[in-house]
Write an enzyme that holds these catalytic residues in place. Sequence first.
Site, mmCIF file in Angstrom:
data_model
loop_
_atom_site.group_PDB
_atom_site.id
_atom_site.type_symbol
_atom_site.label_atom_id
_atom_site.label_comp_id
_atom_site.label_asym_id
_atom_site.label_seq_id
_atom_site.Cartn_x
_atom_site.Cartn_y
_atom_site.Cartn_z
ATOM 1 N N SER A 197 -42.599 -21.018 17.925
ATOM 2 C CA SER A 197 -43.797 -20.322 17.457
ATOM 3 C C SER A 197 -44.029 -19.081 18.312
ATOM 4 O O SER A 197 -43.299 -18.824 19.268
ATOM 5 C CB SER A 197 -45.009 -21.250 17.550
ATOM 6 N N LYS A 198 -45.074 -18.364 17.953
ATOM 7 C CA LYS A 198 -45.407 -17.132 18.676
ATOM 8 C C LYS A 198 -45.553 -17.387 20.173
ATOM 9 O O LYS A 198 -45.277 -16.537 20.995
ATOM 10 C CB LYS A 198 -46.725 -16.551 18.131
#
Length: 481
Positions: free
Chosen positions: A249-250
């Site tokens: 994820s980010k």
Amino acid sequence: MTFRVRIAPSPTGNLHIGTARTAVFNWLFARHHHGTFILRIEDTDIERSRPEYTENILEGLRWLGLNWDEGPFFQTERLSIYKEAVQDLLDKGLAYRCYTTSEELEALRESQKARNQAPRYDNRHRNLTPEQEAEFKAEGRSFVIRFKIDDSREIVWNDLVRGEMVWRGSDLGGDMVIARSSEDGIGQPLYNFAVVVDDMDMQITHVIRGEDHIANTAKQILLYEAFGAKIPEFSHTPLILNMEGRKLSKRDGVTSISDFKKMGFTPEGLVNYMTLLGWSPPDSTQEIFTLEEAAKNFDFERVNKAGAKFDWAKLDWINSQYIHSMPVSKLTDMLIPFWSEAGYKFTETKERPWIEQLVALLQPGLARLTEAVDIAKMFSTETVEFDSEAIEQLQKEGVKSALQAVITALDSQQLGQINASNAKDIVQQVVKEQNVKKGLLMRSLRAALTGEMNGPDLIESWVLLNQNGSDKLRLQKAINP
Ligand code: GLU
């Protein structure tokens, strides 16, 4: 039969590494079978879709070398096709208008929750009489179009990655919404519906996408059946995980292809690494290959079911292999934008051969293009600041006189410019004349010329600095700070 596959990104964000990896597998599969790779932009979510994301996606795919054969097709330009398809299902009695309000749906969910049941629509408007419909309309209720799902159905497909997959109709949450209210009474199509209509229309033979779409596949198969269409093969590729085994994820740093580009990865290195995220070539010791080479060997037998861990060290290593073997002139073209952005003037003031010489000097030490920014910093100014280790070195006994002797030797060369062999001669000469150890002189020269104690090849660096007299200025500054 010609195989036809597609990548169908939604332009609700920049090109994500997961989507790009799915694109890689589609591309490899298409090229392996001399098939067709299609690009479709799924932009029906008008609120979240943006043209700049579409641009970013197209640019990212091109940059990675994932050229497509047809498209880009835009779903927003195909709305009339979906409406016709909705009408078709309404006419066949396979879909209906549902007027349940959001409050009613919420109450339904609450009661299901209270009974510890999974939330699902109870199909309450499946068989409305014309009078009931008229009443709801008169109340001013809006509607959605729902597709009938038979709870007793078993949906089976042979997934090219995961083998036999079995889903029950009862697990699909009740009759599914395929379109939302719109003024013409037919509705705005939703994802699962538009995808099927498009995949039928574009004669997609293999749907290759991330495993997060598995539940959608079960629903979509029912739609193919409703249209009496041929069902494509499905292949659900593993997720990309971080090193802790959670979905990337980010929070793990970058996730979009444009970020990887900014971080100094080469398209060839990145796409090579992405190919290995879930797939391995028949000779698993081979890790460096072009897309075309991978396409020769690509099949789904060698795609893992388990999630693929994203390993930055391995990506760096693969990227370094591409940087090290790249022609200097190509690498120069790739590095200049990074240097210009850092504000280094030499990209404009220096002749190309000087820049290429610098590139050749740095090339063996680079894993990412961005690393060239720090290393080349000392070439971007006439003089340098000495760091504390360099200052310590320059204060050692005998260093200043040895460096003075280097200046004298440089002056007496009357060569204009020195080359590597002259530079080595000067070192030898000073070692002899001044009776200093060669190691001490070399370390002191490094401190004086670069301001640091570590860096690229010293003689080559010196030759480069000599070309505008910067070496002499630095030696003088080292002697008289
Ligand atoms: N628009 C979908 C996505 O971005 C594509 C799903 C599909 O490939 O069917 O996830």
